[in-house]
Scaffold this active site. Structure first.
Site, short mmCIF file in Angstrom:
data_model
loop_
_atom_site.label_atom_id
_atom_site.label_comp_id
_atom_site.label_asym_id
_atom_site.label_seq_id
_atom_site.Cartn_x
_atom_site.Cartn_y
_atom_site.Cartn_z
N ASP A 177 22.35 -14.71 6.03
CA ASP A 177 23.10 -15.25 7.28
C ASP A 177 22.76 -16.63 7.56
O ASP A 177 21.61 -17.60 7.29
CB ASP A 177 22.34 -14.77 8.54
CG ASP A 177 23.50 -13.85 9.74
OD1 ASP A 177 24.54 -15.30 10.19
OD2 ASP A 177 24.26 -12.86 10.12
N ASP A 230 32.31 -12.00 14.06
CA ASP A 230 31.65 -10.77 13.71
C ASP A 230 32.84 -10.17 14.08
O ASP A 230 33.44 -10.34 15.23
CB ASP A 230 30.33 -10.56 13.99
CG ASP A 230 29.42 -10.86 13.62
OD1 ASP A 230 28.96 -11.90 12.87
OD2 ASP A 230 28.09 -10.81 14.32
#
Length: 427
Positions: free
Chosen positions: A159, A219
């Site tokens: 990430d 997301d």
């Protein structure tokens, strides 16, 4: 059918813009299961032992993936997302799993996953902390890469939180080198472009040379509006991102949320169809221990998975908008074509779409064979460029087709069969 066809900027049937990361992995889009969208950062195992982020959860997922046909369908990775580590590194500076939730440690979990014939994915962050505030890998790239290799991890999702955006590229490249240095094959899933797009257009040549797949946009949530926003972003940036996709490296529009709470069955079919057209990694985030049979059947549909995993390895893209329909097309091996026609209306009932309005329908000159995969499997038979074939899609639903050109040899065989049939009919 009302309205004019609006042709979108076509990328063309072109190959990747750069060489892929040379680790021999992700030669076709990755398939598996990832915990985040469904289970998020639930760490209270006393209150909810069945759904907390723990070794028990991943062992149960591995068990059900083997028992219920997921592994056989191609879903091979069981992936841990954020919230697995302890809040502190150990005395040697290594990441360590939360001892209460992972009492056996990650190596024991990896051994269990491998014993099922599956692969284990894990999560870390390029910055100082993970998005949920656990220790990040900044300053520890080689240490963490070797730790993951020692644990026999098979995939790293890396990430991009808590990192100066100007240092993102350097960080992602350094971790890529560190993973390769371990000598273990670890698939590398990046979020580099996701965090760079707000500031500048990312360098997809460098990204493809560094990562096996990469997130570009927000997301995914368990909602149709979220899925639509991902499709809209992808279509509006397709001229930039599609050329980077190919064997060894893929654009990742995020998880499949099929089998959860927010999508109707037609919308689930749309996500599955369009993710296959986009050559996206098929990483489910759901609970396969308790899933609707229709959702399970959709996710395990071999004909859709065959499109996803097509060996030509080219990403599809949006080619037209007409009368509240979107047309997406993907070139397939053996000169075939996959077509997805999505009904964008969210009112009324099923609507018809004349197939010859598809820009790629010229593939049917002079003849082709058409198979409908969604919403129901149908062999639609031999068609011509002037066919009046109409396909149907429900509101927010998608019709998914494959089109196979008919070779001259096969056409001659058909003509001979027709001549023989006519001869005996006239006797």
């Amino acid at each position: 059918m009302r309205g004019a066809v609006v042709l979108l900027g076509l990328v063309g049937f072109i190959g990747p813009a750069a060489e892929a990361l040379d680790n021999g992995l992700a030669l076709r889009p990755t398939m598996g299961w990832l915990h985040w969208e469904r289970f998020m950062c639930q760490i209270d195992c006393d209150r909810d032992p069945d759904n907390c982020i723990s070794e028990r959860l991943y062992m149960q997922m591995a068990d059900v993936m083997v028992k219920e046909g997921w592994k056989e369908a191609g879903y091979e990775y069981v992936c841990i997302d954020d919230c697995w580590p302890s809040r502190q590194r150990d005395a040697q500076g290594r990441l360590q799993a939360d001892p209460k939730r992972f009492p056996g440690g990650i190596k024991k979990l990896a051994d269990y996953i491998h014993s099922k014939g599956l692969k284990l994915g894990i999560y870390a962050d390029v910055g100082k902390k993970t998005c949920a505030g656990y220790p990040g890998s900044l300053g520890y790239y080689e240490t963490d890469a070797q730790t993951f290799a020692d644990w026999t991890v098979d995939l790293l999702k890396f990430d991009g939180c808590y990192m100066d955006w100007t240092l993102l590229g350097e960080g992602y490249m350094n971790m890529s080198k560190a993973l390769n240095k371990t000598g273990r094959s670890i698939l590398y899933s990046c979020e580099w472009p996701l965090y760079e797009w707000p500031f500048k257009q990312p360098n997809y040549t460098a990204i493809r040379e560094t990562c096996n797949h990469w997130r570009n946009f927000n997301d995914v949530y368990d909602s149709w509006s979220s899925v639509k926003s991902i499709l809209d972003w992808t279509a509006s940036h397709q001229d930039v991102i599609v050329p980077s996709a190919g064997s060894g490296g893929w654009n990742d529009p995020d998880m499949l949320v099929i089998g959860n709470f927010g999508l109707s069955h037609d919308q689930q079919e749309s996500q599955m169809a369009l993710w296959a057209i986009m050559a996206a990694p098929l990483l489910m985030s759901n609970d396969p221990r308790d899933i609707c049979p229709r959702s399970k059947e959709l996710l395990q549909n071999r004909r859709i998975i065959d499109i996803s995993q097509d060996p030509l390895g080219k990403q599809g893209y949006r080619t037209a908008k007409v009368d509240s329909f979107e047309v997406w097309e993907r070139p397939l091996s053996q000169n075939r074509l996959a077509i997805a026609v999505m009904n964008q209306q969210e009112i009324g009932g099923a609507r018809g779409f004349v197939i010859r309005a598809v820009p790629g329908w010229k593939i049917c000159d002079p003849l082709c064979n058409v198979t409908q995969i969604l919403p129901q499997y149908k062999e639609l038979g031999v068609q011509t460029p002037k066919s009046k074939l109409v396909i149907s899609a429900n509101p927010s639903g998608t019709a998914l087709l494959t089109v196979t050109p008919i070779s001259s040899n096969f056409r001659r065989m058909l003509y001979r069969q027709d001549a023989i049939k006519q001869k005996y009919t006239n006797l």
